[in-house]
Structures are given as structure tokens and as C-alpha cells.
Design an enzyme around this catalytic site. Sequence first.
Site, PDB file in Angstrom:
ATOM      1  N   CYS A   1       0.768  -1.153   0.145  1.00 20.55           N
ATOM      2  CA  CYS A   1      -0.091   0.187   0.001  1.00 20.55           C
ATOM      3  C   CYS A   1       0.844   1.101   0.167  1.00 20.55           C
ATOM      4  O   CYS A   1       0.425   2.232  -0.522  1.00 20.55           O
ATOM      5  CB  CYS A   1      -0.940   0.007   1.275  1.00 20.55           C
ATOM      6  SG  CYS A   1      -2.558  -1.056   0.935  1.00 20.55           S
TER       7      CYS A   1
ATOM      8  N   THR B   1       5.169 -13.257   1.702  1.00 24.07           N
ATOM      9  CA  THR B   1       5.767 -12.612   3.157  1.00 24.07           C
ATOM     10  C   THR B   1       5.334 -11.142   3.187  1.00 24.07           C
ATOM     11  O   THR B   1       5.418 -10.513   4.148  1.00 24.07           O
ATOM     12  CB  THR B   1       7.480 -12.615   2.685  1.00 24.07           C
ATOM     13  OG1 THR B   1       7.677 -12.107   1.311  1.00 24.07           O
ATOM     14  CG2 THR B   1       7.962 -14.122   2.856  1.00 24.07           C
TER      15      THR B   1
ATOM     16  N   ASP C   1      10.490  -6.461  -8.628  1.00 31.41           N
ATOM     17  CA  ASP C   1      10.858  -7.015  -7.481  1.00 31.41           C
ATOM     18  C   ASP C   1      12.285  -6.451  -6.993  1.00 31.41           C
ATOM     19  O   ASP C   1      13.155  -6.618  -7.726  1.00 31.41           O
ATOM     20  CB  ASP C   1      10.781  -8.807  -7.554  1.00 31.41           C
ATOM     21  CG  ASP C   1      10.813  -9.103  -6.263  1.00 31.41           C
ATOM     22  OD1 ASP C   1       9.736  -9.673  -5.878  1.00 31.41           O
ATOM     23  OD2 ASP C   1      11.534  -9.097  -5.336  1.00 31.41           O
TER      24      ASP C   1
ATOM     25  N   HIS D   1      -0.666 -10.250  -4.558  1.00 32.93           N
ATOM     26  CA  HIS D   1       0.359  -9.892  -5.694  1.00 32.93           C
ATOM     27  C   HIS D   1       0.548 -11.019  -6.495  1.00 32.93           C
ATOM     28  O   HIS D   1       0.717 -12.230  -5.929  1.00 32.93           O
ATOM     29  CB  HIS D   1       1.496  -8.905  -5.245  1.00 32.93           C
ATOM     30  CG  HIS D   1       2.233  -9.840  -3.968  1.00 32.93           C
ATOM     31  ND1 HIS D   1       2.074 -10.017  -2.953  1.00 32.93           N
ATOM     32  CD2 HIS D   1       3.483 -10.720  -4.451  1.00 32.93           C
ATOM     33  CE1 HIS D   1       3.002 -10.766  -2.090  1.00 32.93           C
ATOM     34  NE2 HIS D   1       3.685 -11.391  -3.129  1.00 32.93           N
TER      35      HIS D   1
ATOM     36  N   GLY E   1       4.386 -19.436   1.327  1.00 33.52           N
ATOM     37  CA  GLY E   1       5.505 -18.769   1.028  1.00 33.52           C
ATOM     38  C   GLY E   1       5.291 -17.246   1.015  1.00 33.52           C
ATOM     39  O   GLY E   1       6.013 -16.491   0.462  1.00 33.52           O
TER      40      GLY E   1
ATOM     41  N   HIS F   1      -6.467  -3.017  -1.395  1.00 31.88           N
ATOM     42  CA  HIS F   1      -5.640  -3.745  -0.195  1.00 31.88           C
ATOM     43  C   HIS F   1      -6.408  -4.985  -0.024  1.00 31.88           C
ATOM     44  O   HIS F   1      -7.717  -5.292   0.781  1.00 31.88           O
ATOM     45  CB  HIS F   1      -5.420  -3.183   1.049  1.00 31.88           C
ATOM     46  CG  HIS F   1      -4.729  -3.989   2.104  1.00 31.88           C
ATOM     47  ND1 HIS F   1      -3.294  -4.349   2.097  1.00 31.88           N
ATOM     48  CD2 HIS F   1      -5.095  -4.913   3.171  1.00 31.88           C
ATOM     49  CE1 HIS F   1      -3.065  -4.983   2.965  1.00 31.88           C
ATOM     50  NE2 HIS F   1      -4.216  -5.554   3.411  1.00 31.88           N
TER      51      HIS F   1
ATOM     52  N   HIS G   1      -0.337  -8.427   0.845  1.00 30.83           N
ATOM     53  CA  HIS G   1      -1.112  -7.538   0.297  1.00 30.83           C
ATOM     54  C   HIS G   1      -1.146  -8.440  -1.198  1.00 30.83           C
ATOM     55  O   HIS G   1      -0.005  -8.688  -1.972  1.00 30.83           O
ATOM     56  CB  HIS G   1      -0.446  -6.132  -0.129  1.00 30.83           C
ATOM     57  CG  HIS G   1      -1.361  -5.324  -1.090  1.00 30.83           C
ATOM     58  ND1 HIS G   1      -1.691  -4.094  -0.708  1.00 30.83           N
ATOM     59  CD2 HIS G   1      -1.601  -5.673  -2.193  1.00 30.83           C
ATOM     60  CE1 HIS G   1      -2.348  -3.461  -1.940  1.00 30.83           C
ATOM     61  NE2 HIS G   1      -2.326  -4.439  -2.817  1.00 30.83           N
TER      62      HIS G   1
HETATM   63  P1  AMP Z   1       5.957 -13.081  -1.407  1.00 35.30           P
HETATM   64  O1  AMP Z   1       6.847 -13.608  -0.910  1.00 35.30           O
HETATM   65  O2  AMP Z   1       4.902 -13.872  -2.433  1.00 35.30           O
HETATM   66  O3  AMP Z   1       4.826 -12.537  -0.561  1.00 35.30           O
HETATM   67  O4  AMP Z   1       6.593 -11.902  -2.272  1.00 35.30           O
HETATM   68  C1  AMP Z   1       6.948 -10.790  -1.838  1.00 35.30           C
HETATM   69  C2  AMP Z   1       8.078 -10.031  -2.762  1.00 35.30           C
HETATM   70  O5  AMP Z   1       8.102  -8.890  -2.488  1.00 35.30           O
HETATM   71  C3  AMP Z   1       9.363 -10.789  -2.887  1.00 35.30           C
HETATM   72  O6  AMP Z   1       9.520 -11.382  -4.073  1.00 35.30           O
HETATM   73  C4  AMP Z   1      10.406  -9.653  -2.422  1.00 35.30           C
HETATM   74  O7  AMP Z   1      11.544  -9.504  -3.059  1.00 35.30           O
HETATM   75  C5  AMP Z   1       9.405  -8.167  -2.854  1.00 35.30           C
HETATM   76  N1  AMP Z   1       9.626  -7.329  -1.945  1.00 35.30           N
HETATM   77  C6  AMP Z   1       9.630  -7.087  -0.798  1.00 35.30           C
HETATM   78  N2  AMP Z   1      10.007  -5.529  -0.539  1.00 35.30           N
HETATM   79  C7  AMP Z   1       9.902  -4.941  -1.699  1.00 35.30           C
HETATM   80  C8  AMP Z   1      10.178  -3.619  -2.214  1.00 35.30           C
HETATM   81  N3  AMP Z   1      10.244  -2.642  -1.186  1.00 35.30           N
HETATM   82  N4  AMP Z   1      10.316  -3.460  -3.356  1.00 35.30           N
HETATM   83  C9  AMP Z   1       9.986  -4.389  -4.373  1.00 35.30           C
HETATM   84  N5  AMP Z   1       9.866  -5.466  -4.023  1.00 35.30           N
HETATM   85  C10 AMP Z   1       9.820  -5.912  -2.751  1.00 35.30           C
HETATM   86 ZN    ZN Z   2      -1.811  -3.321   1.274  1.00 37.36          ZN
END
Ligand code: AMP
Ligand code: ZN
Length: 111
Positions: free
Chosen positions: A7, A94, A30, A99, A92, A46, A97
Site C-alpha cells: 500500500c 511474505t 521486485d 500480488h 510462502g 488492499h 497484500h
Molecule cells: P511473496 O513472498 O510472494 O509475499 O513476495 C513478496 C515479494 O516482495 C518478494 O519477492 C520480495 O523480494 C518483494 N519485495 C519486498 N520488498 C520490496 C520492495 N520494497 N520493493 C520491491 N519488491 C519488494
Molecule cells: Zn496493502
Amino acid sequence: MSDCLFCKIIAKEIPSKCVYEDDNVFAFRDISPQAPVHILVVPKEHIISVAELTTENSLVVSKCFEAIAMIAENEGLNQGFRVITNSGAGGGQTVFHLHFHLLGGKVFTDL
Ligand code: AMP
Ligand code: ZN
């Protein structure tokens, strides 16, 4: 959601490498790419994950996939690409939100 990383990225409170934006969707590179092209495509609304999709909010998913098709073409992924979404810590996820990971620029041989 004030404490949600994505967000904040959508609101441009945290910088990102944006590749696409419209009224419903935001897409950015990413920070830790797992392929030569690794873009995150997120609904601006969200929604925590796939597990929270309902009849009322699921239209944003097709908007995300329309964006994915456009971005894949713009990125030259004419040989193919992969779209992944992780749901819940056990899946998996992390960042909580919804995506979609758009991965391309290499050949994927595993599942
Ligand atoms: P997931 O593990 O499926 O929730 O994917 C989260 C993704 O967000 C991971 O691939 C991270 O590398 C990516 N990520 C985390 N912080 C950032 C950020 N500030 N800008 C771009 N990607 C991010
Ligand atoms: Zn969000």
C-alpha cells in the site's frame, strides 16, 4: 492499510521501479529478482491474498491479468513467462497484500 508495504509503494510513500499503473493496478520490479524479468503486479485495493477473494472484490484479479499480458508484451517475453501468487505463510507469502509475480527472460523447467 497504513502498515502495508505494498500500500505504501502504491501510494509512492516508498519508492519503487514502477513499470505500469492504472486506476486498479500497480506493477513494479521486485527488489530481489528471481529471474531476468521479475515484476510484481498488485491490485491497488488492499486484499490480503487469494484466500480473501470474494464475488465482491475478485474483478481486480482480471484487471491484474490484463496488465500482466500487456507488461509481458512490453518486456518482450514472447517466448513465454510464468505467473505465481503465494497465499499465506505456508504458501510462502511474505507481504500480505495480494500480488502476482511475473517472471520471465529464462526457461523454466521445474513446476
Ligand atoms: P511473496 O513472498 O510472494 O509475499 O513476495 C513478496 C515479494 O516482495 C518478494 O519477492 C520480495 O523480494 C518483494 N519485495 C519486498 N520488498 C520490496 C520492495 N520494497 N520493493 C520491491 N519488491 C519488494
Ligand atoms: Zn496493502
